[in-house]
Design an enzyme around this catalytic site. Structure first.
Site, PDB file in Angstrom:
ATOM      1  N   HIS A   1      27.848  31.738  31.709  1.00 12.31           N
ATOM      2  CA  HIS A   1      28.327  31.445  30.358  1.00 12.31           C
ATOM      3  C   HIS A   1      28.652  32.757  29.633  1.00 12.31           C
ATOM      4  O   HIS A   1      28.297  33.839  30.100  1.00 12.31           O
ATOM      5  CB  HIS A   1      27.238  30.759  29.531  1.00 12.31           C
ATOM      6  CG  HIS A   1      26.622  29.538  30.134  1.00 12.31           C
ATOM      7  ND1 HIS A   1      26.944  28.262  29.718  1.00 12.31           N
ATOM      8  CD2 HIS A   1      25.665  29.383  31.082  1.00 12.31           C
ATOM      9  CE1 HIS A   1      26.222  27.377  30.387  1.00 12.31           C
ATOM     10  NE2 HIS A   1      25.433  28.036  31.230  1.00 12.31           N
TER      11      HIS A   1
ATOM     12  N   GLU B   1      23.611  33.536  30.597  1.00 12.79           N
ATOM     13  CA  GLU B   1      24.517  33.843  29.494  1.00 12.79           C
ATOM     14  C   GLU B   1      24.810  35.336  29.484  1.00 12.79           C
ATOM     15  O   GLU B   1      23.892  36.153  29.573  1.00 12.79           O
ATOM     16  CB  GLU B   1      23.895  33.455  28.151  1.00 12.79           C
ATOM     17  CG  GLU B   1      23.617  31.977  27.978  1.00 12.79           C
ATOM     18  CD  GLU B   1      24.792  31.207  27.391  1.00 12.79           C
ATOM     19  OE1 GLU B   1      25.859  31.820  27.154  1.00 12.79           O
ATOM     20  OE2 GLU B   1      24.626  29.989  27.170  1.00 12.79           O
TER      21      GLU B   1
ATOM     22  N   ASP C   1      34.048  29.046  28.746  1.00 14.16           N
ATOM     23  CA  ASP C   1      33.356  30.272  29.176  1.00 14.16           C
ATOM     24  C   ASP C   1      32.999  30.239  30.665  1.00 14.16           C
ATOM     25  O   ASP C   1      32.876  29.157  31.229  1.00 14.16           O
ATOM     26  CB  ASP C   1      32.097  30.504  28.319  1.00 14.16           C
ATOM     27  CG  ASP C   1      31.106  29.345  28.346  1.00 14.16           C
ATOM     28  OD1 ASP C   1      31.533  28.191  28.226  1.00 14.16           O
ATOM     29  OD2 ASP C   1      29.906  29.607  28.492  1.00 14.16           O
TER      30      ASP C   1
END
Length: 198
Positions: A36, A118, A164
Site C-alpha cells: 500500500h 504500507e 495504491d
C-alpha cells in the site's frame, strides 16, 4: 514457524487495536503480501498521523481532511517510513484491517491470508531508495516465517476501488533488490508478482 509470535525485532512496535484473530488455526495460510501507500495529510510525510490513525489516537482536528477519517478503524502490519525505518502495529500472525473489500485468485477477504505493508508515500511522489531496500529486507524476513507465494498491490486486489501503491511504485526495483538480498542470506526470492510485470 513454531514459537514465532509474529513481531519482528527489526521493527519499532506500536500496538494497534484494529486487528483480530485470523480465521485459520495456524499461520500456515499466510501466503500473500499486499503493498500500500499512505500519507496524512495526503502528500505530507514525516508526521505522527499515520501511526495515530493505525493506533486509534488520531486528532481529527489536526487537519481539515481528517474529518473524513472519523469512525475509520484501519491498520496495517507494517509501515515503512521515507528513510526506511519500519514500524509494526499488528503481529503478522494476526489479521490487520488493511485490505478491505478485496479478492485474489478467486478468494475474497484478503485480510484473512495476507500481510499488509504500507509505504509512506502517495500515487504522485516517487518512493525513496531506502524504502525499497527496507521492503525487500522485510519481505525476506517474512519469508523465513510464512509460506508466502505472492505479492500484490492494493490496486490489484481491489481494482477500481484502490490505486495504491500507484504508478510510481517501481516493481522492477523491488524485484531486483529482493533477488539480491535473497542471494545474500541464501533465501528464496520466488514470489508471484502482478500480471504484466517483467
Amino acid at each position: 514457524m513454531s514459537g514465532f509470535d509474529g513481531w519482528l525485532p527489526q521493527a519499532r512496535r506500536y500496538d494497534s487495536p484494529y486487528c483480530d484473530a485470523r480465521p485459520g488455526p495456524t499461520p500456515d495460510d499466510i501466503t500473500l503480501l499486499v503493498i500500500h501507500n499512505v500519507s496524512l495529510p495526503a502528500g505530507s510525510f514525516g508526521g505522527p498521523h499515520v501511526s495515530d490513525l493505525f493506533t486509534g489516537r488520531i486528532d481529527y482536528n489536526a487537519d481539515p481532511s481528517f474529518a473524513d477519517l472519523r469512525g475509520l478503524k484501519v491498520s496495517s502490519h507494517f509501515f515503512i517510513r521515507r528513510d526506511g525505518r519500519i514500524i509494526q502495529y499488528v503481529s503478522a500472525n494476526a489479521r490487520a484491517w488493511h485490505a478491505g473489500l478485496s479478492s485474489f485468485r478467486g478468494r475474497d477477504k484478503c485480510n484473512d491470508f495476507s500481510i499488509g505493508i504500507e509505504l509512506e508515500g502517495s500515487d504522485f511522489v516517487a518512493f525513496e531508495a531506502a524504502q525499497y531496500t527496507a521492503l525487500a529486507a522485510l519481505t525476506i524476513a517474512l519469508q523465513q516465517h510464512y509460506p508466502l507465494t505472492d505479492v500484490q498491490g492494493h490496486e490489484h486486489i481491489a481494482p477500481g476501488r484502490k490505486t495504491d501503491p500507484g504508478p510510481l511504485f517501481d516493481w522492477e526495483c523491488y524485484q531486483n533488490l529482493l533477488k539480491k538480498q535473497a542471494m545474500l542470506v541464501a533465501a528464496s526470492a520466488e514470489l508471484g508478482f502482478p500480471v504484466g510485470l517483467p
